[in-house]
Design an enzyme around this catalytic site. Structure first.
Site, PDB file in Angstrom:
ATOM      1  N   ASP A  13      44.836  41.697  11.529  1.00 59.16           N
ATOM      2  CA  ASP A  13      45.433  42.922  12.085  1.00 59.16           C
ATOM      3  C   ASP A  13      44.475  43.676  12.999  1.00 59.16           C
ATOM      4  O   ASP A  13      44.450  44.907  13.034  1.00 59.16           O
ATOM      5  CB  ASP A  13      45.918  43.852  10.946  1.00 59.16           C
ATOM      6  CG  ASP A  13      46.890  43.133  10.028  1.00 59.16           C
ATOM      7  OD1 ASP A  13      47.679  42.323  10.543  1.00 59.16           O
ATOM      8  OD2 ASP A  13      46.843  43.371   8.803  1.00 59.16           O
ATOM      9  N   LYS A  16      45.354  41.119  17.735  1.00 65.33           N
ATOM     10  CA  LYS A  16      45.429  39.835  18.456  1.00 65.33           C
ATOM     11  C   LYS A  16      46.678  39.771  19.332  1.00 65.33           C
ATOM     12  O   LYS A  16      46.645  39.264  20.444  1.00 65.33           O
ATOM     13  CB  LYS A  16      45.436  38.662  17.452  1.00 65.33           C
ATOM     14  CG  LYS A  16      44.149  38.592  16.614  1.00 65.33           C
ATOM     15  CD  LYS A  16      44.237  37.531  15.544  1.00 65.33           C
ATOM     16  CE  LYS A  16      45.183  37.847  14.426  1.00 65.33           C
ATOM     17  NZ  LYS A  16      44.775  38.966  13.547  1.00 65.33           N
ATOM     18  N   GLY A  40      51.601  38.968  11.461  1.00 57.72           N
ATOM     19  CA  GLY A  40      52.469  39.977  12.075  1.00 57.72           C
ATOM     20  C   GLY A  40      51.712  40.500  13.279  1.00 57.72           C
ATOM     21  O   GLY A  40      50.712  41.194  13.123  1.00 57.72           O
ATOM     22  N   HIS A  41      52.112  40.100  14.466  1.00 57.22           N
ATOM     23  CA  HIS A  41      51.391  40.477  15.682  1.00 57.22           C
ATOM     24  C   HIS A  41      52.251  41.454  16.480  1.00 57.22           C
ATOM     25  O   HIS A  41      53.384  41.142  16.835  1.00 57.22           O
ATOM     26  CB  HIS A  41      51.067  39.234  16.514  1.00 57.22           C
ATOM     27  CG  HIS A  41      50.104  38.302  15.819  1.00 57.22           C
ATOM     28  ND1 HIS A  41      49.629  37.144  16.378  1.00 57.22           N
ATOM     29  CD2 HIS A  41      49.520  38.381  14.599  1.00 57.22           C
ATOM     30  CE1 HIS A  41      48.800  36.556  15.522  1.00 57.22           C
ATOM     31  NE2 HIS A  41      48.723  37.281  14.440  1.00 57.22           N
ATOM     32  N   GLN A 224      45.751  35.502  11.358  1.00 54.35           N
ATOM     33  CA  GLN A 224      44.780  35.893  10.329  1.00 54.35           C
ATOM     34  C   GLN A 224      43.404  36.089  10.995  1.00 54.35           C
ATOM     35  O   GLN A 224      43.372  36.504  12.133  1.00 54.35           O
ATOM     36  CB  GLN A 224      44.719  34.862   9.189  1.00 54.35           C
ATOM     37  CG  GLN A 224      45.973  34.837   8.329  1.00 54.35           C
ATOM     38  CD  GLN A 224      47.124  34.096   8.966  1.00 54.35           C
ATOM     39  OE1 GLN A 224      46.972  32.955   9.351  1.00 54.35           O
ATOM     40  NE2 GLN A 224      48.263  34.724   9.074  1.00 54.35           N
TER      41      GLN A 224
END
Ligand code: GDP
Ligand code: IMO
Ligand code: MG
Length: 425
Positions: A13, A16, A40-41, A224
């Site tokens: 987080d 990215k 979750g991007h 990640q």
């Protein structure tokens, strides 16, 4: 510079998604190389926010091919839902393909992830319960089903029957659960999902190499982060894949010579979600401020993240593990109101100073951070577009982190929006 890797240098987080989207217009292809929908991007464009999980973060750019690489574990239902959501918002997703060699997440993976966490009780890892660990475990045990199996119903069913026998025995005998039905799973995956996914299934390695051979720009997007890496992270509080830059080689099918530029995405402070050691963790008002201002709640799970001061010992280790060439420092604006900003420059353990990360996890659990204290800037930096427009103290903070890591900071994030990014000349 045809091959660029985007890698998280902390516990995820870091931003990215934001950088991948920002650079995507210059990229012919964006390839996700590991992880699954545990990621979750977030991409923020104007007042619109997009949160992608499996879909690479180049998806908003129609001229960029988006590839889900062989190293990813794919839940086809989640992928199709994500594509539907994007489509519903007017995004053309015809530029997305998925590797036939990527492994599938099946219902028993999610079930086992959930049950295993429950069995671990207070020792739980705090996974996203997406089935990531069990799917990679099956891949390593050579009983996984791959995306290409969706194109061959006979093989799919054969493999499923074999593996489900063992899974159902485990579900019943270890977890006291009802068995799953092969007919139901096959019905869902083969009849419902496969026809929709089939046109997107591709030989991703071939596509990536065609692009590289033509001198096109390819970006490898990690999910990640370094300290969640299965080999290099704070095991067992890690994910089950290799987010480090080297993971791009295996997860996309390229040799290391194709990786020219490696951008480490680094938050101006630290967060972590789930269990595991965290030397600079804060439990005070400063920690709450980072959570509140940084809006540090999981993109998918809604879980409140843990927060702490920047850890330069970790950064130096991440520089080594990934061969970082550049840093994208994100969320500098979150620190705006602070009077003093601390950076952990070393650890102390049993009266001894450590400048590098101890390999022994028991030692990491008891290290005390040694802090450098830098003056805060107490000014709004969210409108800055050049380094000169940042307050002096903010510039000094950026410079200090670059010196600590020994790698130049090329971009500084001063807000979630795509354009709230300072490009350092
Ligand atoms: P990822 O998983 O590394 O892509 O990061 P996430 O999207 O999960 O989390 C990063 C969060 O910070 C998202 O909500 C972004 O919109 C937000 N963000 C990214 N860069 C910045 C920044 O420079 N400043 C602020 N305030 N927010 C940012
Ligand atoms: P992005 O790509 C932050 C964490 C989980 C848990 C551990 C293992 O958005 O940065 P898993 O479901 O992978 O088996 O969980 O890893 N985790 C993440 N933390 N960002 C992520 O992804 C994460 N993906 C997994 O919280 O501690
Ligand atoms: Mg995230």
């Amino acid at each position: 510079m045809p091959g660029t890797v985007v890698v998280g240098t902390q516990w995820g987080d870091e931003g990215k998604g934001k950088l991948t989207d920002l650079l995507a217009p210059d990229m012919d292809m964006v390839v996700r190389y590991q992880g699954g929908h545990n990621a979750g991007h977030t991409i923020v464009v104007g007042d619109q926010s997009f949160a992608v999980r499996l879909v690479p973060s180049g998806i908003l750019h129609p001229g960029t091919m988006n590839v889900i690489g062989n190293g990813v574990v794919v839940d086809p239902r989640v992928l199709l839902e994500e594509l539907d959501t994007l489509g519903g918002r007017g995004i053309d997703t015809s530029n997305l393909v998925v590797s036939g060699n990527a492994h599938l997440i099946l219902p028993y993976h999610q079930e086992v992830d959930r049950l295993a966490e429950r069995y671990l009780g207070r020792h739980k890892l705090g996974t996203t319960k997406s089935g990531i660990g069990p799917a990679y475990a099956d891949k390593a045990a050579r009983v996984g089903l791959r995306v290409q199996d969706l194109l061959d119903p006979k093989i799919f069913r054969q493999k499923l029957d074999v593996v489900l026998k063992e899974k159902n025995a485990m579900l019943a005998k270890v977890y006291n659960q009802l068995p799953l039905s092969a007919d139901d799973i096959a019905g869902c995956y083969l009849d419902e999902l496969a026809p929709r996914l089939a046109p997107r299934i591709a030989d991703s390695v071939h596509l990536v190499h065609e692009a590289l051979e033509a001198g096109r720009n390819v970006m490898f997007e990690g999910a990640q982060a370094t300290f969640l890496d299965l080999d290099h992270g704070t095991y067992p509080f890690v994910t089950s894949s290799n987010p480090v830059a080297g993971g791009a080689c295996a997860g996309a099918g390229v040799g290391p010579r194709h990786l020219d530029r490696i951008i480490g995405i680094t938050k101006a402070y630290l967060t972590r979600v789930g269990s595991g050691p965290f030397p600079t963790e804060l439990f005070d008002d400063a920690g709450d401020l980072l959570i509140e201002r940084g809006r540090e709640w999981g993109t998918n799970t809604g879980r409140r993240r843990r927060s702490g001061w920047f850890d330069a010992v970790m950064l130096r280790h991440a520089v080594r593990l990934n061969s970082l060439t550049d840093i994208f420092l994100t969320k500098l604006d979150v620190l705006d109101p602070l009077e003093v900003v601390k950076v952990c420059v070393a650890y102390e353990v049993d009266g001894e100073r450590l400048d590098h990360l101890p390999y022994h996890q028991s030692v990491l659990h008891k290290v005390e951070p040694v802090y450098a204290e830098l003056p805060g800037w107490q000014a709004d930096c969210s409108g800055a577009t050049t380094l000169d427009e940042l307050p002096t103290e903010a510039r000094d903070y950026v410079r200090f982190l670059a010196e600590q890591g020994g790698v130049p900071v090329r971009y500084v994030g001063v807000g979630p929006e795509r354009l709230q990014t300072v490009r350092v000349a």
